[in-house]
Design a protein around this motif. Structure first.
Motif, PDB file in Angstrom:
ATOM      1  N   GLY A  47       5.403 -30.982  -9.375  1.00 51.22           N
ATOM      2  CA  GLY A  47       5.891 -29.962  -8.979  1.00 51.22           C
ATOM      3  C   GLY A  47       5.044 -28.785  -9.749  1.00 51.22           C
ATOM      4  O   GLY A  47       5.222 -27.579  -9.399  1.00 51.22           O
ATOM      5  N   VAL A  50       2.389 -27.602  -7.439  1.00 51.16           N
ATOM      6  CA  VAL A  50       2.926 -26.689  -6.234  1.00 51.16           C
ATOM      7  C   VAL A  50       3.461 -25.416  -6.895  1.00 51.16           C
ATOM      8  O   VAL A  50       3.021 -24.270  -6.120  1.00 51.16           O
ATOM      9  CB  VAL A  50       4.404 -27.446  -5.671  1.00 51.16           C
TER      10      VAL A  50
ATOM     11  N   GLU B   5       0.439 -33.281   6.660  1.00 55.84           N
ATOM     12  CA  GLU B   5       1.619 -33.580   5.905  1.00 55.84           C
ATOM     13  C   GLU B   5       2.219 -34.857   6.131  1.00 55.84           C
ATOM     14  O   GLU B   5       2.818 -35.318   5.163  1.00 55.84           O
ATOM     15  CB  GLU B   5       2.596 -32.457   6.158  1.00 55.84           C
ATOM     16  N   TYR B  12       3.208 -40.513  -0.629  1.00 56.21           N
ATOM     17  CA  TYR B  12       4.372 -40.270  -1.391  1.00 56.21           C
ATOM     18  C   TYR B  12       5.185 -41.576  -1.339  1.00 56.21           C
ATOM     19  O   TYR B  12       5.672 -41.983  -2.237  1.00 56.21           O
ATOM     20  CB  TYR B  12       5.299 -39.098  -0.828  1.00 56.21           C
ATOM     21  N   THR B  50      -0.512 -34.314  -3.930  1.00 58.05           N
ATOM     22  CA  THR B  50      -0.001 -33.062  -4.163  1.00 58.05           C
ATOM     23  C   THR B  50      -0.953 -31.880  -4.222  1.00 58.05           C
ATOM     24  O   THR B  50      -0.737 -30.807  -3.725  1.00 58.05           O
ATOM     25  CB  THR B  50       1.124 -33.076  -5.369  1.00 58.05           C
ATOM     26  N   SER B  54      -1.212 -28.777  -1.660  1.00 53.71           N
ATOM     27  CA  SER B  54      -1.058 -27.522  -2.124  1.00 53.71           C
ATOM     28  C   SER B  54      -2.168 -26.546  -1.881  1.00 53.71           C
ATOM     29  O   SER B  54      -2.282 -25.631  -1.416  1.00 53.71           O
ATOM     30  CB  SER B  54      -0.815 -27.524  -3.673  1.00 53.71           C
ATOM     31  N   GLY B 236      12.846 -31.132  -7.133  1.00 54.65           N
ATOM     32  CA  GLY B 236      12.130 -31.372  -5.775  1.00 54.65           C
ATOM     33  C   GLY B 236      12.950 -30.978  -4.715  1.00 54.65           C
ATOM     34  O   GLY B 236      12.350 -30.289  -3.760  1.00 54.65           O
ATOM     35  N   ASN B 241       9.933 -31.295  -2.397  1.00 52.43           N
ATOM     36  CA  ASN B 241       8.862 -32.140  -2.552  1.00 52.43           C
ATOM     37  C   ASN B 241       9.523 -33.483  -2.682  1.00 52.43           C
ATOM     38  O   ASN B 241      10.188 -33.695  -3.785  1.00 52.43           O
ATOM     39  CB  ASN B 241       8.075 -31.734  -3.819  1.00 52.43           C
ATOM     40  N   GLN B 242       9.147 -34.518  -1.816  1.00 49.20           N
ATOM     41  CA  GLN B 242       9.795 -35.770  -1.689  1.00 49.20           C
ATOM     42  C   GLN B 242       9.386 -36.610  -3.057  1.00 49.20           C
ATOM     43  O   GLN B 242      10.103 -37.431  -3.593  1.00 49.20           O
ATOM     44  CB  GLN B 242       9.685 -36.481  -0.564  1.00 49.20           C
TER      45      GLN B 242
END
Lengths: 108, 281
Positions: A47, A50, B5, B12, B50, B54, B236, B241-242
């Protein structure tokens, strides 16, 4: 709305998996289990990544720094300390080479 | 959803599976260490995916990436150094500190998402609810875990700290926190309201854990650990975000079960521990 439903579905299913995956555990494993779960929520570092990719203001940079530094302490420290606890757990059994766990269990 | 994606989504899924298998293996002493390693592999691939996602989808500014790199380096060094050098008897305190920083990282992510969202367009309930819950839970676990660590370390008195009117104060602070949360959800474009949620939640975390006996502190650390998992899952939802949702929910549920088992092993009920004050100290 479709995205939200997908996310809600995996959230609820992951909760149920979380309940099922830990059935009865011996009380000696309570601390390492807690530490291991603590390391897994270090995924918050993803996170932070991101957040960094979206940050476009000084406030954003500061929050990125906080999120990155704190999440990194959580994830790196979490896994390292869990491994250290579990290494200590193995010691009584692993007087012989570590992969001989079965025979050493009989000996103890 | 682009092909890229989709591939990230598959990665993921793989990392989520590794987390589950890893946790499962941690139930038995013989397989526990390998379980932790499997979970670490899941973590590495989730973070790598990730970073790639990103960079491709939003790119970002180099300053932000530099700030992130410095932060991760400092935090990582601190974490690994403390993990290597801590005395084995002091491990629960350290886990509590790691839990505290995890919770505040989740709160920081929600705050950043809030600022970004408000600067562009009005907030949807589907975003504002997880953001506010994340800030609320993340702040409670941050201050609460630090107090719990202090109690375990002996820096803060181990016996329940209560004073005349402490329950009334708790109730008032909790009401302000809840009221500000509801307001922040319904009136979404107000940073000040979110700051009120943050501050009151921090105070609430301190008050709640201060009132708990030192002997119950390990159970409380476990409970706060589960709460951090939920905060991460909320983060999340906020940034869609999974990996965060799955891992956070997993820890939230597994941590709750673990808390119940720990309390049972000590012949205590979780409810009486949280309400505090009746404790053995």
């Amino acid at each position: 709305m479709q995205i939200l439903f997908g996310n809600l579905a995996i959230f609820v299913l992951a909760l149920l998996v979380g309940v099922e995956v830990i059935s009865k555990i011996p009380s000696t494993l309570h601390t390492p289990m807690m530490s291991g779960a603590n390391a897994i929520h270090g995924v918050v570092i993803a996170g932070a990544v991101v957040t960094a990719s979206l940050a476009n203001s000084p406030t954003g940079y500061i929050l990125t720094f906080i999120a990155g530094a704190f999440a990194a302490a959580n994830v790196f420290g979490g896994y390292a300390v869990t491994d250290r606890i579990l290494k200590m757990f193995m010691r009584p059994k692993a007087v012989e080479p570590a992969d001989e766990t079965k025979t050493s269990k009989d000996a103890s | 959803m682009t092909d890229f994606e989709f591939v990230v989504g598959l990665i993921y899924l793989l990392s989520a599976s590794l987390f589950v298998v890893g946790l499962h293996m941690m139930r038995a002493p013989a397989t526990a260490r390998n379980g932790n390693r499997i979970s670490a592999v899941g973590m590495i691939i989730a973070v790598a995916a990730t970073v790639a996602l990103s960079l491709v989808t939003s790119g970002g500014e180099w300053i932000a990436w530099a700030v992130l790199a410095v932060g991760v380096l400092l935090g990582g060094i601190f974490g690994v150094y403390r993990a290597r050098t801590v005395k084995m008897t002091d491990v629960p305190q350290l886990v509590s500190v790691f839990n505290a920083v995890g919770g505040s990282a989740a709160a920081a992510i929600a705050f950043a998402a809030f600022i970004l969202a408000t600067s562009s367009n009005p907030l949807d309930l589907t975003v504002s609810i997880p953001i506010v819950l994340d800030v609320l839970i993340g702040s409670i676990t941050f201050s609460g875990s630090l107090i719990a660590a202090g109690k375990l370390q002996g820096v803060i008195p181990g016996n329940p700290v209560t004073f005349p009117g402490s329950r009334a104060l708790n109730a008032v602070v909790a009401l302000i926190a809840l009221g500000a949360s509801v307001a922040a959800i319904i009136l979404p474009e107000n940073t000040l309201l979110l700051v009120v949620v943050l501050v009151t939640a921090l105070i609430l975390g301190v008050l709640m854990v201060l009132a708990i006996g030192g002997a119950d502190a390990p159970v409380v650390v476990s409970l706060l650990n589960a709460l951090t998992g939920l905060a991460v899952a909320m983060a999340g939802f906020a940034i869609d975000n999974q990996a965060l949702i799955i891992a956070g929910a997993l820890v939230g549920a597994a941590g709750t079960i673990l808390t119940l088992q720990m309390a049972k092993a000590m012949n205590r009920s979780v409810l009486s521990i949280i309400l505090g004050g009746f404790g053995t100290g």
